[in-house]
Design a protein around this motif. Structure first.
Motif, PDB file in Angstrom:
ATOM      1  N   VAL A   8     -15.799  -3.627 -14.903  1.00  0.00           N
ATOM      2  CA  VAL A   8     -17.075  -3.486 -14.417  1.00  0.00           C
ATOM      3  C   VAL A   8     -17.404  -2.351 -13.511  1.00  0.00           C
ATOM      4  O   VAL A   8     -16.571  -2.101 -12.552  1.00  0.00           O
ATOM      5  CB  VAL A   8     -17.222  -4.904 -13.467  1.00  0.00           C
ATOM      6  CG1 VAL A   8     -18.637  -5.179 -12.961  1.00  0.00           C
ATOM      7  CG2 VAL A   8     -17.028  -6.137 -14.298  1.00  0.00           C
ATOM      8  N   VAL A  22     -21.161  -9.047  -4.354  1.00  0.00           N
ATOM      9  CA  VAL A  22     -21.165  -8.588  -6.184  1.00  0.00           C
ATOM     10  C   VAL A  22     -19.877  -8.596  -6.637  1.00  0.00           C
ATOM     11  O   VAL A  22     -19.697  -8.932  -7.663  1.00  0.00           O
ATOM     12  CB  VAL A  22     -21.927  -7.390  -6.181  1.00  0.00           C
ATOM     13  CG1 VAL A  22     -21.905  -6.732  -7.755  1.00  0.00           C
ATOM     14  CG2 VAL A  22     -23.403  -7.436  -5.733  1.00  0.00           C
ATOM     15  N   PHE A  26     -18.225 -11.206  -9.771  1.00  0.00           N
ATOM     16  CA  PHE A  26     -17.669 -10.648 -11.128  1.00  0.00           C
ATOM     17  C   PHE A  26     -16.358 -10.915 -11.041  1.00  0.00           C
ATOM     18  O   PHE A  26     -15.602 -10.931 -12.165  1.00  0.00           O
ATOM     19  CB  PHE A  26     -17.978  -9.017 -11.204  1.00  0.00           C
ATOM     20  CG  PHE A  26     -19.546  -8.766 -11.906  1.00  0.00           C
ATOM     21  CD1 PHE A  26     -19.799  -9.118 -13.247  1.00  0.00           C
ATOM     22  CD2 PHE A  26     -20.487  -8.740 -10.819  1.00  0.00           C
ATOM     23  CE1 PHE A  26     -21.047  -8.777 -13.584  1.00  0.00           C
ATOM     24  CE2 PHE A  26     -21.951  -8.593 -11.281  1.00  0.00           C
ATOM     25  CZ  PHE A  26     -22.009  -8.664 -12.565  1.00  0.00           C
ATOM     26  N   VAL A  84     -23.460  -2.356 -13.550  1.00  0.00           N
ATOM     27  CA  VAL A  84     -24.488  -3.442 -12.989  1.00  0.00           C
ATOM     28  C   VAL A  84     -24.655  -2.667 -11.524  1.00  0.00           C
ATOM     29  O   VAL A  84     -23.819  -2.105 -11.222  1.00  0.00           O
ATOM     30  CB  VAL A  84     -23.631  -4.733 -12.997  1.00  0.00           C
ATOM     31  CG1 VAL A  84     -22.608  -4.692 -12.122  1.00  0.00           C
ATOM     32  CG2 VAL A  84     -24.843  -6.000 -12.461  1.00  0.00           C
ATOM     33  N   PRO A  92     -23.786 -12.567 -12.223  1.00  0.00           N
ATOM     34  CA  PRO A  92     -22.449 -12.427 -12.777  1.00  0.00           C
ATOM     35  C   PRO A  92     -22.063 -13.680 -13.780  1.00  0.00           C
ATOM     36  O   PRO A  92     -21.166 -13.320 -14.714  1.00  0.00           O
ATOM     37  CB  PRO A  92     -21.462 -12.331 -11.431  1.00  0.00           C
ATOM     38  CG  PRO A  92     -22.343 -12.931 -10.615  1.00  0.00           C
ATOM     39  CD  PRO A  92     -23.772 -13.070 -10.759  1.00  0.00           C
ATOM     40  N   THR A  93     -22.495 -14.581 -13.469  1.00  0.00           N
ATOM     41  CA  THR A  93     -21.904 -15.902 -14.571  1.00  0.00           C
ATOM     42  C   THR A  93     -22.204 -15.458 -15.719  1.00  0.00           C
ATOM     43  O   THR A  93     -21.621 -16.227 -16.546  1.00  0.00           O
ATOM     44  CB  THR A  93     -22.551 -17.207 -13.954  1.00  0.00           C
ATOM     45  OG1 THR A  93     -23.777 -17.061 -13.960  1.00  0.00           O
ATOM     46  CG2 THR A  93     -22.280 -17.354 -12.356  1.00  0.00           C
ATOM     47  N   ALA A  95     -21.782 -13.046 -17.524  1.00  0.00           N
ATOM     48  CA  ALA A  95     -20.992 -11.730 -17.921  1.00  0.00           C
ATOM     49  C   ALA A  95     -20.134 -12.276 -19.238  1.00  0.00           C
ATOM     50  O   ALA A  95     -20.246 -11.365 -20.225  1.00  0.00           O
ATOM     51  CB  ALA A  95     -20.251 -11.184 -16.897  1.00  0.00           C
ATOM     52  N   TYR A 151     -28.448  -3.962 -16.002  1.00  0.00           N
ATOM     53  CA  TYR A 151     -27.310  -4.652 -16.326  1.00  0.00           C
ATOM     54  C   TYR A 151     -27.283  -4.452 -17.776  1.00  0.00           C
ATOM     55  O   TYR A 151     -27.849  -4.911 -18.796  1.00  0.00           O
ATOM     56  CB  TYR A 151     -27.631  -6.202 -15.893  1.00  0.00           C
ATOM     57  CG  TYR A 151     -26.608  -7.141 -16.006  1.00  0.00           C
ATOM     58  CD1 TYR A 151     -25.402  -6.883 -16.384  1.00  0.00           C
ATOM     59  CD2 TYR A 151     -27.113  -8.484 -15.615  1.00  0.00           C
ATOM     60  CE1 TYR A 151     -24.354  -7.835 -16.532  1.00  0.00           C
ATOM     61  CE2 TYR A 151     -26.169  -9.369 -15.502  1.00  0.00           C
ATOM     62  CZ  TYR A 151     -24.686  -9.176 -15.877  1.00  0.00           C
ATOM     63  OH  TYR A 151     -23.664 -10.053 -15.752  1.00  0.00           O
TER      64      TYR A 151
END
Length: 204
Positions: A8, A22, A26, A84, A92-93, A95, A151
């Motif tokens: 990430v 953030v 992640f 991102v 983030p969920t 991803a 993103y």
């Protein structure tokens, strides 16, 4: 997938108000991924907060988002890259499902298009996005619905062959145009776009 080979990568300029959340988001969504935060000329303590949150930190002193992304692409080694912004506007969920979609469909780039209320991002930005998207579709006969999304998911092949030349926000359009010029397999999936937290403004 355990996401051990996922990086990430988060470019930041003065994101002290949001970067900790953030990174945490992640880390929770992708517990086995490596989280990188690269600071770009911040005048606040973004870098210290990111380090305390558990991110691997780096610095790019030449200002501009394109410069930071180019540095991260060169420095970071992974099989899958998730790019991102550090302003807490991206979810983030989603991803894991986005990464799985890229892998399952053998894509080199997956754009996560923004969905949300009219206040999620500026009207001028929405207009510019529409004009840019329409122009690219006319030129190439294909394109994305949200060319300026920050993103995105990439394959290693895309990252390590990307000839980045931009300095600022044009990096988003350059990523898309490169994929279309090279006829690389790309895709797009929607996800919620969240309003910036109080005290956060567009910077990079």
């Amino acid at each position: 997938m355990d996401y051990k080979n996922v990086a990430v990568i988060i470019p930041c300029h003065n994101e002290a108000t949001s970067i900790s959340q953030v990174v945490a988001g992640f880390k929770n969504a992708l517990p086995n991924a490596c989280i990188y935060v690269y600071d770009n000329c911040s005048t606040d303590n973004t870098l210290d907060i990111a380090k305390e949150a558990g991110a691997i930190i780096g610095v790019e002193n030449k200002k501009g988002k394109g410069n930071v992304v180019r540095r991260m692409f060169a420095d970071v080694e992974a099989d899958i890259y998730l790019l991102v912004d550090g302003d807490l506007t991206y979810d983030p969920t989603v991803a894991p499902e986005m990464i799985d979609f890229l892998i399952d469909n053998k894509l080199d780039m997956l754009n996560v298009s923004r969905t949300g209320g009219k206040d999620s991002y500026r009207s001028g930005h929405r207009l510019g996005n529409y004009l840019l998207t329409t122009t690219v579709k006319k030129i190439f006969g294909a394109g994305l619905e949200d060319m300026l999304s920050g993103y995105r998911i990439f394959s290693r092949r895309f990252v390590k062959t990307f000839p980045s030349r931009s300095n600022g926000f044009e990096i988003e359009s350059e990523l898309t145009v490169h994929s279309l010029e090279m006829k690389l397999p790309i895709g797009e999936r929607p996800a919620p776009y969240i309003e910036r937290p109080e005290g956060s403004v567009s910077k990079l």
